[in-house]
Design a protein around this motif. Structure first.
Motif, PDB file in Angstrom:
ATOM      1  N   UNK A  75      73.907 -74.018  51.206  1.00 35.35           N
ATOM      2  CA  UNK A  75      73.769 -72.595  51.624  1.00 35.35           C
ATOM      3  C   UNK A  75      73.474 -72.625  53.042  1.00 35.35           C
ATOM      4  N   UNK A  76      73.108 -73.456  53.839  1.00 40.06           N
ATOM      5  CA  UNK A  76      72.879 -73.703  55.226  1.00 40.06           C
ATOM      6  C   UNK A  76      74.134 -73.426  55.905  1.00 40.06           C
ATOM      7  N   UNK A  77      75.073 -74.377  55.373  1.00 41.84           N
ATOM      8  CA  UNK A  77      76.470 -74.508  56.051  1.00 41.84           C
ATOM      9  C   UNK A  77      77.188 -73.128  55.789  1.00 41.84           C
ATOM     10  N   UNK A  78      77.137 -72.579  54.649  1.00 43.56           N
ATOM     11  CA  UNK A  78      77.841 -71.303  54.537  1.00 43.56           C
ATOM     12  C   UNK A  78      77.299 -70.103  55.209  1.00 43.56           C
ATOM     13  N   UNK A  79      75.969 -70.140  55.490  1.00 46.17           N
ATOM     14  CA  UNK A  79      75.136 -69.237  56.343  1.00 46.17           C
ATOM     15  C   UNK A  79      75.905 -69.273  57.783  1.00 46.17           C
ATOM     16  N   UNK A  80      75.905 -70.621  58.078  1.00 45.05           N
ATOM     17  CA  UNK A  80      76.313 -70.807  59.645  1.00 45.05           C
ATOM     18  C   UNK A  80      78.014 -70.246  59.731  1.00 45.05           C
ATOM     19  N   UNK A  81      78.608 -70.193  58.710  1.00 41.08           N
ATOM     20  CA  UNK A  81      79.915 -69.947  58.946  1.00 41.08           C
ATOM     21  C   UNK A  81      80.218 -68.537  58.877  1.00 41.08           C
ATOM     22  N   UNK A  82      79.066 -67.557  58.334  1.00 41.19           N
ATOM     23  CA  UNK A  82      78.922 -66.210  58.166  1.00 41.19           C
ATOM     24  C   UNK A  82      78.928 -65.735  59.704  1.00 41.19           C
ATOM     25  N   UNK A  83      79.183 -64.238  59.732  1.00 44.84           N
ATOM     26  CA  UNK A  83      78.859 -63.681  61.159  1.00 44.84           C
ATOM     27  C   UNK A  83      77.540 -63.333  60.874  1.00 44.84           C
ATOM     28  N   UNK A  84      76.710 -62.906  62.133  1.00 46.88           N
ATOM     29  CA  UNK A  84      75.568 -62.735  62.092  1.00 46.88           C
ATOM     30  C   UNK A  84      74.539 -63.774  62.325  1.00 46.88           C
ATOM     31  N   UNK A  85      73.377 -63.404  62.022  1.00 48.83           N
ATOM     32  CA  UNK A  85      72.116 -64.234  62.089  1.00 48.83           C
ATOM     33  C   UNK A  85      72.035 -65.363  61.111  1.00 48.83           C
ATOM     34  N   UNK A  86      72.112 -66.521  61.680  1.00 48.07           N
ATOM     35  CA  UNK A  86      72.174 -67.690  60.617  1.00 48.07           C
ATOM     36  C   UNK A  86      70.949 -67.710  59.509  1.00 48.07           C
ATOM     37  N   UNK A  87      69.899 -67.645  60.049  1.00 42.63           N
ATOM     38  CA  UNK A  87      68.609 -67.525  59.263  1.00 42.63           C
ATOM     39  C   UNK A  87      68.529 -66.356  58.317  1.00 42.63           C
ATOM     40  N   UNK A  88      68.858 -65.202  58.710  1.00 40.86           N
ATOM     41  CA  UNK A  88      69.096 -64.102  57.821  1.00 40.86           C
ATOM     42  C   UNK A  88      70.011 -64.334  56.687  1.00 40.86           C
ATOM     43  N   UNK A  89      70.961 -64.768  57.096  1.00 35.46           N
ATOM     44  CA  UNK A  89      72.362 -65.043  56.122  1.00 35.46           C
ATOM     45  C   UNK A  89      71.765 -65.909  54.836  1.00 35.46           C
ATOM     46  N   UNK A  90      71.060 -66.911  55.587  1.00 34.78           N
ATOM     47  CA  UNK A  90      70.649 -68.091  54.478  1.00 34.78           C
ATOM     48  C   UNK A  90      69.723 -67.226  53.544  1.00 34.78           C
TER      49      UNK A  90
END
Length: 208
Positions: A77-92
């Protein structure tokens, strides 16, 4: 797959706050945090102050336990959140919030995330009228979540809705009790997420 099967209340005590792992019991005087607000195990008085790493690690463990996921799942999940635009923590957190087992719990179809996961894995839940038995399935805007058209399943869901009658449904979803139907109106924003998490600490830990 490995899964923690020990006492759920022990996890809440370890993190020092309610993670609502046992449903309605967490709102009663029987809650372990209410009775014993200290970590489990012997000689807890001798434990020193947490280091910066320790604080970050506990924050990550808290989120994993809140959503009931394992280390490898969390890393993915964290790797996917890093690849998305925006804040990584919020994406996670937004991805974790969209898990089907979490959505079933938020709709009060089940009293806890553990019970919701069981409902999903046993094929009792449908998304857009199609059976989905994957707890990690991520719901999308417009999805309609319902129990399958089976008397036993619907009786379970009705009982849980009655039991959790006072629980509010998040603003990003809509619940129709008469038809036993929940709908995702929009994807959750950070302010819609009730998980007790400081996501920046998790990002700092996992980015090392």
């Amino acid at each position: 797959m490995a899964r923690y099967v020990g006492p759920q209340c022990r996890l809440c005590r370890r993190e020092g706050e309610k993670l609502f792992l046992k449903g309605i019991r967490c709102d009663t005087v029987k809650c372990a945090i209410t009775k014993r607000k200290y970590p489990p195990g012997q000689f807890t008085w001798g434990r020193g102050k947490l280091s910066k790493y320790g604080i970050q690690f506990r924050e990550k463990q808290k989120v994993k336990r809140y959503y009931g996921i394992l280390e490898r799942q969390f890393k993915n999940y964290f790797k996917k959140a890093e690849r998305q635009k925006g804040n990584t923590g919020e994406n996670l957190l937004m991805m974790l919030e969209r898990r089907l087992d979490n959505v079933v719990c938020l709709l009060s179809f089940a009293s806890s995330r553990k019970s919701a996961r069981q409902l999903v894995l046993h094929g009792h839940i449908t998304v857009n009228n199609k059976k989905v038995d994957i707890a990690s399935y991520l719901v999308k805007s417009g999805d309609i979540i319902k129990p399958k058209d089976d008397e036993a399943t619907q009786n379970i869901v009705k009982a849980n809705l009655e039991l959790m009658k006072g629980r509010n449904v998040p603003a990003w979803m809509q619940l129709r009790v008469d038809t036993l139907e929940g709908q995702v109106i929009q994807l959750p924003a950070r302010e819609d997420i009730s998980a007790p998490a400081q996501e920046q600490l998790i990002v700092e830990l996992c980015s090392k």
